[in-house]
Motif scaffolding. Structure first.
Motif, PDB file in Angstrom:
ATOM      1  N   UNK A 182      27.788  75.228  47.594  1.00  0.00           N
ATOM      2  CA  UNK A 182      27.663  76.206  48.681  1.00  0.00           C
ATOM      3  C   UNK A 182      26.230  76.288  49.163  1.00  0.00           C
ATOM      4  N   UNK A 183      25.296  76.305  48.213  1.00  0.00           N
ATOM      5  CA  UNK A 183      23.884  76.414  48.593  1.00  0.00           C
ATOM      6  C   UNK A 183      23.420  75.155  49.305  1.00  0.00           C
ATOM      7  N   UNK A 184      23.917  74.004  48.851  1.00  0.00           N
ATOM      8  CA  UNK A 184      23.487  72.749  49.453  1.00  0.00           C
ATOM      9  C   UNK A 184      24.012  72.601  50.865  1.00  0.00           C
ATOM     10  N   UNK A 185      25.206  73.142  51.150  1.00  0.00           N
ATOM     11  CA  UNK A 185      25.719  73.053  52.490  1.00  0.00           C
ATOM     12  C   UNK A 185      25.153  74.119  53.389  1.00  0.00           C
ATOM     13  N   UNK A 186      24.641  75.133  52.789  1.00  0.00           N
ATOM     14  CA  UNK A 186      23.738  76.021  53.370  1.00  0.00           C
ATOM     15  C   UNK A 186      23.879  76.954  54.487  1.00  0.00           C
ATOM     16  N   UNK A 187      23.369  78.121  54.520  1.00  0.00           N
ATOM     17  CA  UNK A 187      23.878  78.935  55.560  1.00  0.00           C
ATOM     18  C   UNK A 187      23.760  80.400  55.642  1.00  0.00           C
ATOM     19  N   UNK A 188      24.556  81.113  56.411  1.00  0.00           N
ATOM     20  CA  UNK A 188      24.413  82.531  56.688  1.00  0.00           C
ATOM     21  C   UNK A 188      25.537  83.335  56.076  1.00  0.00           C
ATOM     22  N   UNK A 189      25.196  84.422  55.424  1.00  0.00           N
ATOM     23  CA  UNK A 189      26.226  85.292  54.887  1.00  0.00           C
ATOM     24  C   UNK A 189      26.763  86.181  55.974  1.00  0.00           C
ATOM     25  N   UNK A 190      27.658  87.071  55.568  1.00  0.00           N
ATOM     26  CA  UNK A 190      28.360  87.879  56.529  1.00  0.00           C
ATOM     27  C   UNK A 190      27.588  89.106  56.961  1.00  0.00           C
ATOM     28  N   UNK A 191      26.305  89.138  56.722  1.00  0.00           N
ATOM     29  CA  UNK A 191      25.539  90.326  57.042  1.00  0.00           C
ATOM     30  C   UNK A 191      26.238  91.560  56.489  1.00  0.00           C
ATOM     31  N   UNK A 192      26.465  91.524  55.196  1.00  0.00           N
ATOM     32  CA  UNK A 192      27.011  92.651  54.443  1.00  0.00           C
ATOM     33  C   UNK A 192      28.415  93.027  54.890  1.00  0.00           C
ATOM     34  N   UNK A 193      29.292  92.070  55.003  1.00  0.00           N
ATOM     35  CA  UNK A 193      30.699  92.362  55.263  1.00  0.00           C
ATOM     36  C   UNK A 193      31.385  92.578  53.923  1.00  0.00           C
ATOM     37  N   UNK A 194      31.807  93.805  53.656  1.00  0.00           N
ATOM     38  CA  UNK A 194      32.331  94.160  52.339  1.00  0.00           C
ATOM     39  C   UNK A 194      33.849  94.099  52.235  1.00  0.00           C
ATOM     40  N   UNK A 195      34.508  93.378  53.138  1.00  0.00           N
ATOM     41  CA  UNK A 195      35.964  93.319  53.098  1.00  0.00           C
ATOM     42  C   UNK A 195      36.499  92.166  52.251  1.00  0.00           C
ATOM     43  N   UNK A 196      35.664  91.211  51.839  1.00  0.00           N
ATOM     44  CA  UNK A 196      36.131  90.040  51.092  1.00  0.00           C
ATOM     45  C   UNK A 196      36.705  90.433  49.739  1.00  0.00           C
ATOM     46  N   UNK A 197      37.633  89.635  49.240  1.00  0.00           N
ATOM     47  CA  UNK A 197      38.283  89.945  47.966  1.00  0.00           C
ATOM     48  C   UNK A 197      37.295  89.960  46.811  1.00  0.00           C
ATOM     49  N   UNK A 198      36.221  89.171  46.896  1.00  0.00           N
ATOM     50  CA  UNK A 198      35.271  89.183  45.779  1.00  0.00           C
ATOM     51  C   UNK A 198      34.444  90.469  45.747  1.00  0.00           C
ATOM     52  N   UNK A 199      34.526  91.280  46.812  1.00  0.00           N
ATOM     53  CA  UNK A 199      33.849  92.572  46.818  1.00  0.00           C
ATOM     54  C   UNK A 199      34.819  93.749  46.638  1.00  0.00           C
ATOM     55  N   UNK A 200      36.023  93.461  46.210  1.00  0.00           N
ATOM     56  CA  UNK A 200      37.044  94.498  46.071  1.00  0.00           C
ATOM     57  C   UNK A 200      36.633  95.571  45.062  1.00  0.00           C
ATOM     58  N   UNK A 248      21.202  80.354  55.590  1.00  0.00           N
ATOM     59  CA  UNK A 248      21.598  80.194  56.984  1.00  0.00           C
ATOM     60  C   UNK A 248      20.965  78.960  57.606  1.00  0.00           C
ATOM     61  N   UNK A 249      21.779  78.111  58.222  1.00  0.00           N
ATOM     62  CA  UNK A 249      21.213  77.009  58.996  1.00  0.00           C
ATOM     63  C   UNK A 249      20.617  77.560  60.279  1.00  0.00           C
ATOM     64  N   UNK A 250      19.852  76.744  60.978  1.00  0.00           N
ATOM     65  CA  UNK A 250      19.133  77.255  62.144  1.00  0.00           C
ATOM     66  C   UNK A 250      20.105  77.690  63.245  1.00  0.00           C
ATOM     67  N   UNK A 251      19.783  78.814  63.864  1.00  0.00           N
ATOM     68  CA  UNK A 251      20.638  79.416  64.879  1.00  0.00           C
ATOM     69  C   UNK A 251      20.255  79.019  66.303  1.00  0.00           C
ATOM     70  N   UNK A 252      19.076  78.426  66.469  1.00  0.00           N
ATOM     71  CA  UNK A 252      18.644  77.996  67.800  1.00  0.00           C
ATOM     72  C   UNK A 252      17.783  76.740  67.657  1.00  0.00           C
ATOM     73  N   UNK A 253      17.573  76.054  68.769  1.00  0.00           N
ATOM     74  CA  UNK A 253      17.021  74.698  68.759  1.00  0.00           C
ATOM     75  C   UNK A 253      15.684  74.606  68.025  1.00  0.00           C
ATOM     76  N   UNK A 254      14.790  75.560  68.218  1.00  0.00           N
ATOM     77  CA  UNK A 254      13.466  75.498  67.608  1.00  0.00           C
ATOM     78  C   UNK A 254      13.373  76.309  66.313  1.00  0.00           C
ATOM     79  N   UNK A 255      14.517  76.781  65.819  1.00  0.00           N
ATOM     80  CA  UNK A 255      14.518  77.567  64.595  1.00  0.00           C
ATOM     81  C   UNK A 255      14.567  76.700  63.352  1.00  0.00           C
ATOM     82  N   UNK A 256      14.721  77.334  62.201  1.00  0.00           N
ATOM     83  CA  UNK A 256      14.854  76.609  60.941  1.00  0.00           C
ATOM     84  C   UNK A 256      15.727  77.417  59.988  1.00  0.00           C
ATOM     85  N   UNK A 257      15.998  76.864  58.812  1.00  0.00           N
ATOM     86  CA  UNK A 257      16.830  77.536  57.830  1.00  0.00           C
ATOM     87  C   UNK A 257      16.181  78.846  57.378  1.00  0.00           C
ATOM     88  N   UNK A 258      17.020  79.769  56.974  1.00  0.00           N
ATOM     89  CA  UNK A 258      16.519  81.051  56.491  1.00  0.00           C
ATOM     90  C   UNK A 258      17.372  81.502  55.311  1.00  0.00           C
TER      91      UNK A 258
END
Length: 324
Positions: A16-34, A303-313
């Motif tokens: 998951x980390x290697x494919x890399x990316x953005x979380x749900x910005x604190x979306x607490x509806x997922x089953x792992x947050x039950x 999170x992968x980059x969200x715009x052309x001149x951005x970078x991972x975060x």
């Protein structure tokens, strides 16, 4: 068997980390947050301070309150519930803040992320189908973005408290505009190994003035946990401790935190639509402990980059919850 499950979980976390990316910005509806109670309170705080940075998605605060009485809240009438089981009803307060790569400049940093803050109240429900091992959650958000969301004041006070350099550049943030957003999340069990490993397929759709996007991916839990996709009960449940991770691909249509709001177009600076990355990948992984009425979690997100001149975060987050 337990060692095998935990090793499998760690491998998936790495993937998951290697494919890399953005979380749900604190979306607490997922089953792992039950939290399997019909009434609880949960606080979550995100900050890239946990990863020694101060840029892009800078911080997020979420307060969840779940209670059957929220069913009577007027906006709860807008929520779709397709199954016959009793849903969990909740209301959430959200505050998110975004900054460019530097908060030391009093000039616009062209080609960088604009300053943005948004604040909203979200009503939601979570409903399970125990027969088909699936879950639907729906949510409706209303709020405001721009100076009235107090992003500058909050970041300034936090930096003063931490004795960090004070932020500059907020005078160029996106202007005030309204937030009206609808969200639908779906999860389906794909495979499980008792109460020690669970793999789900996920899908999400968001539409409104804050963001428009479609997502699809997977999440997993590995450790010791109670059965998912079951209606809320009052039965005594064993303590839970497990790893979780999720990875998704997103198709982005609109993101007001970069584009500005759709009604007020007098922004000093935004990222043009032609520079937006339309396909992004996201992942997060963490640890959760759920003991009696206490819920604790720690998350790392990418999170992968969200715009052309951005970078991972990347950033970290902590949660504390209490069943009522």
């Amino acid at each position: 068997m337990i060692k095998f499950i935990f090793k499998t979980g760690l491998v998936i976390v790495f993937i998951c980390c290697a494919t890399a990316t953005k979380a749900q910005l604190i979306d607490n509806s997922s089953t792992f947050r039950t939290i399997n109670h019909n009434s609880y309170f949960r606080f979550h705080y995100d900050n890239d301070f946990f990863t020694k940075s101060d840029e892009y998605y800078s911080q997020g605060i979420t307060l969840d309150f779940v209670h059957p009485g929220i069913k009577k809240f007027p906006l709860s009438k807008l929520l779709w519930k397709p199954y016959s089981t009793t849903p969990q009803y909740g209301i959430t307060f959200n505050l998110f803040g975004y900054t460019p790569t530097s908060i030391a400049s009093d000039s616009i940093l062209y080609g960088d992320r604009p300053f943005n803050a948004n604040i909203s109240v979200k009503t939601f429900l979570i409903q399970v189908d125990p027969v088909k091992q699936q879950q639907i959650s729906t949510a409706f958000s209303i709020g405001i973005m721009g100076p009235n969301a107090l992003g500058y004041q909050i970041q300034d006070n936090i930096h003063r408290w931490l004795k960090n350099p004070l932020p500059h550049g907020w005078q160029y943030q996106t202007k005030n505009d309204i937030i009206l957003n609808y969200q639908l999340n779906y999860e389906k069990q794909l495979w499980s190994a008792g109460n020690h490993f669970l793999l789900n397929g996920t899908a999400e759709a968001r539409a409104g003035t804050l963001n428009d996007k479609l997502s699809g991916g997977f999440n997993f839990m590995a450790g010791s946990f109670n059965k998912r996709f079951t209606p809320v009960t009052y039965k005594k449940r064993k303590a839970e401790y497990y790893f979780y991770g999720q990875s998704r691909m997103n198709l982005i249509g609109y993101d007001a935190s970069m584009h500005g709001g759709i009604f007020n177009r007098k922004n000093p600076y935004i990222i043009p639509g032609s520079d937006i990355t339309r396909v992004t990948f996201e992942a997060d992984a963490g640890i959760i402990v759920n003991f009696k009425k206490l819920y604790l979690s720690y998350t790392q997100s990418f999170l992968t980059k969200e715009f052309r001149t951005g970078h991972y975060h990347r950033w970290g987050g902590i949660s504390v919850g209490f069943a009522l």
